[in-house]
Design an enzyme around this catalytic site. Sequence first.
Site, PDB file in Angstrom:
ATOM      1  N   ASP A 132      -5.843  -6.761   4.890  1.00  0.00           N
ATOM      2  CA  ASP A 132      -5.363  -5.379   4.789  1.00  0.00           C
ATOM      3  C   ASP A 132      -5.499  -4.662   6.128  1.00  0.00           C
ATOM      4  OD1 ASP A 132      -4.732  -2.784   3.974  1.00  0.00           O
ATOM      5  OD2 ASP A 132      -6.454  -2.568   2.625  1.00  0.00           O
ATOM      6  N   ASP A 172      -5.030   2.671  -2.468  1.00  0.00           N
ATOM      7  CA  ASP A 172      -6.179   2.984  -1.622  1.00  0.00           C
ATOM      8  C   ASP A 172      -6.838   4.269  -2.104  1.00  0.00           C
ATOM      9  OD1 ASP A 172      -6.147   0.951   0.531  1.00  0.00           O
ATOM     10  OD2 ASP A 172      -4.124   1.738   0.880  1.00  0.00           O
ATOM     11  N   SER A 228       0.855  -1.190   0.000  1.00  0.00           N
ATOM     12  CA  SER A 228       0.000   0.000   0.000  1.00  0.00           C
ATOM     13  C   SER A 228       0.890   1.238   0.000  1.00  0.00           C
ATOM     14  CB  SER A 228      -0.893   0.013   1.241  1.00  0.00           C
ATOM     15  OG  SER A 228      -1.392   1.330   1.444  1.00  0.00           O
ATOM     16  N   GLY A 266      -2.527  -3.251   9.418  1.00  0.00           N
ATOM     17  CA  GLY A 266      -1.752  -3.650  10.592  1.00  0.00           C
ATOM     18  C   GLY A 266      -0.856  -4.859  10.383  1.00  0.00           C
ATOM     19  N   HIS A 271      -8.194  -0.588  -4.179  1.00  0.00           N
ATOM     20  CA  HIS A 271      -9.128  -0.735  -3.053  1.00  0.00           C
ATOM     21  C   HIS A 271      -9.971   0.535  -2.947  1.00  0.00           C
ATOM     22  CE1 HIS A 271      -9.448  -1.182   1.654  1.00  0.00           C
ATOM     23  NE2 HIS A 271     -10.614  -1.316   1.054  1.00  0.00           N
ATOM     24  N   SER A 324       2.510   0.783   6.127  1.00  0.00           N
ATOM     25  CA  SER A 324       3.516   1.496   6.907  1.00  0.00           C
ATOM     26  C   SER A 324       4.743   0.650   7.258  1.00  0.00           C
ATOM     27  CB  SER A 324       2.887   2.081   8.170  1.00  0.00           C
ATOM     28  OG  SER A 324       2.197   1.072   8.876  1.00  0.00           O
ATOM     29  N   HIS A 381      -0.866  -1.821  -4.143  1.00  0.00           N
ATOM     30  CA  HIS A 381      -2.220  -1.659  -3.607  1.00  0.00           C
ATOM     31  C   HIS A 381      -2.538  -0.164  -3.545  1.00  0.00           C
ATOM     32  CE1 HIS A 381      -5.586  -2.876  -0.867  1.00  0.00           C
ATOM     33  NE2 HIS A 381      -5.311  -1.747  -0.229  1.00  0.00           N
TER      34      HIS A 381
HETATM   35  C1  DX5 Z   1      -6.556   1.314   5.321  1.00  0.00           C
HETATM   36  C2  DX5 Z   1      -5.994   0.942   3.979  1.00  0.00           C
HETATM   37  C3  DX5 Z   1      -4.768   0.092   4.055  1.00  0.00           C
HETATM   38  C4  DX5 Z   1      -3.604   0.737   4.752  1.00  0.00           C
HETATM   39  C5  DX5 Z   1      -2.637  -0.299   5.207  1.00  0.00           C
HETATM   40  O1  DX5 Z   1      -7.763   1.972   5.129  1.00  0.00           O
HETATM   41  O2  DX5 Z   1      -6.956   0.213   3.239  1.00  0.00           O
HETATM   42  O3  DX5 Z   1      -4.411  -0.388   2.766  1.00  0.00           O
HETATM   43  O4  DX5 Z   1      -2.936   1.659   3.941  1.00  0.00           O
HETATM   44  O5  DX5 Z   1      -1.648   0.322   5.956  1.00  0.00           O
HETATM   45  P1  DX5 Z   1      -0.943  -0.368   7.189  1.00  0.00           P
HETATM   46  O6  DX5 Z   1      -0.213  -1.580   6.647  1.00  0.00           O
HETATM   47  O7  DX5 Z   1      -0.046   0.690   7.687  1.00  0.00           O
HETATM   48  O8  DX5 Z   1      -2.010  -0.770   8.156  1.00  0.00           O
HETATM   49 ZN    ZN Z   2      -6.338  -0.873   1.386  1.00  0.00          ZN
END
Ligand code: DX5
Ligand code: ZN
Length: 203
Positions: A166, A31, A5, A168, A57, A187, A29
């Site tokens: 998706d 978002d 992401s 954490g 997404h 992240s 990915h």
């Molecule tokens: C949350 C997004 C995720 C997010 C994941 O709404 O859909 O794709 O960016 O980020 P991390 O891996 O930091 O949780």
């Molecule tokens: Zn996402």
Amino acid sequence: MIAVSILGIKEDKLNNYKKIDNTSCDYIHLDVMDGIFVENKVDFDFNYNFNKKLDIHLMVKNVEEYINKYKVLNPEFITFHIEVEEDIDKLIKILKDNNIKVGISIKPNTDINLLNKYLPYIDLILVMSVEPGRGGQKFIEESTNRINYLKEIREKNNYKYLIEVDGGINYDTISKVSNADIKVVGSYITNNDNYEEQIKTLK
Ligand code: DX5
Ligand code: ZN
């Protein structure tokens, strides 16, 4: 498989996108947020062409509008949320007519049985393991059971969808989602300078 992401990349986007594109990840990915379905508003700026396959997404209310906007990127998957109050069968058909693989996402507190009638027809289920809307949140433990359950009914019924998770996902939580075919990671990868090094620790 790992989908990165890029939501957390806020500076020097072009160089960092290129850097992600050159890692060993399987998908990018993207978002997309409309400020209505979720509070934040995030659009891709369309000035970088990824070589990697795209996994989009959509955290949006008006799904059709965003499918039309994003289909020009030639994505492998477009995923929308089961919680949108729209005609789900119609959205599935629009994606199929455009030769885009169909993903449906589900928020952590939504009844998983709402997916049942679509399971034979879709290519991917995206299990949200945080509340959608922003990166860097803590993995919700119950997500493991949802993933395992979806795998079990896939086997029982010979369904074909991939299971994606998706939110954490990091070095400590990835072992909890081993039954997901695609792990979306934001992240944990993009907060570090060496993206490839982080991906390797996950693999
Ligand atoms: C949350 C997004 C995720 C997010 C994941 O709404 O859909 O794709 O960016 O980020 P991390 O891996 O930091 O949780
Ligand atoms: Zn996402």
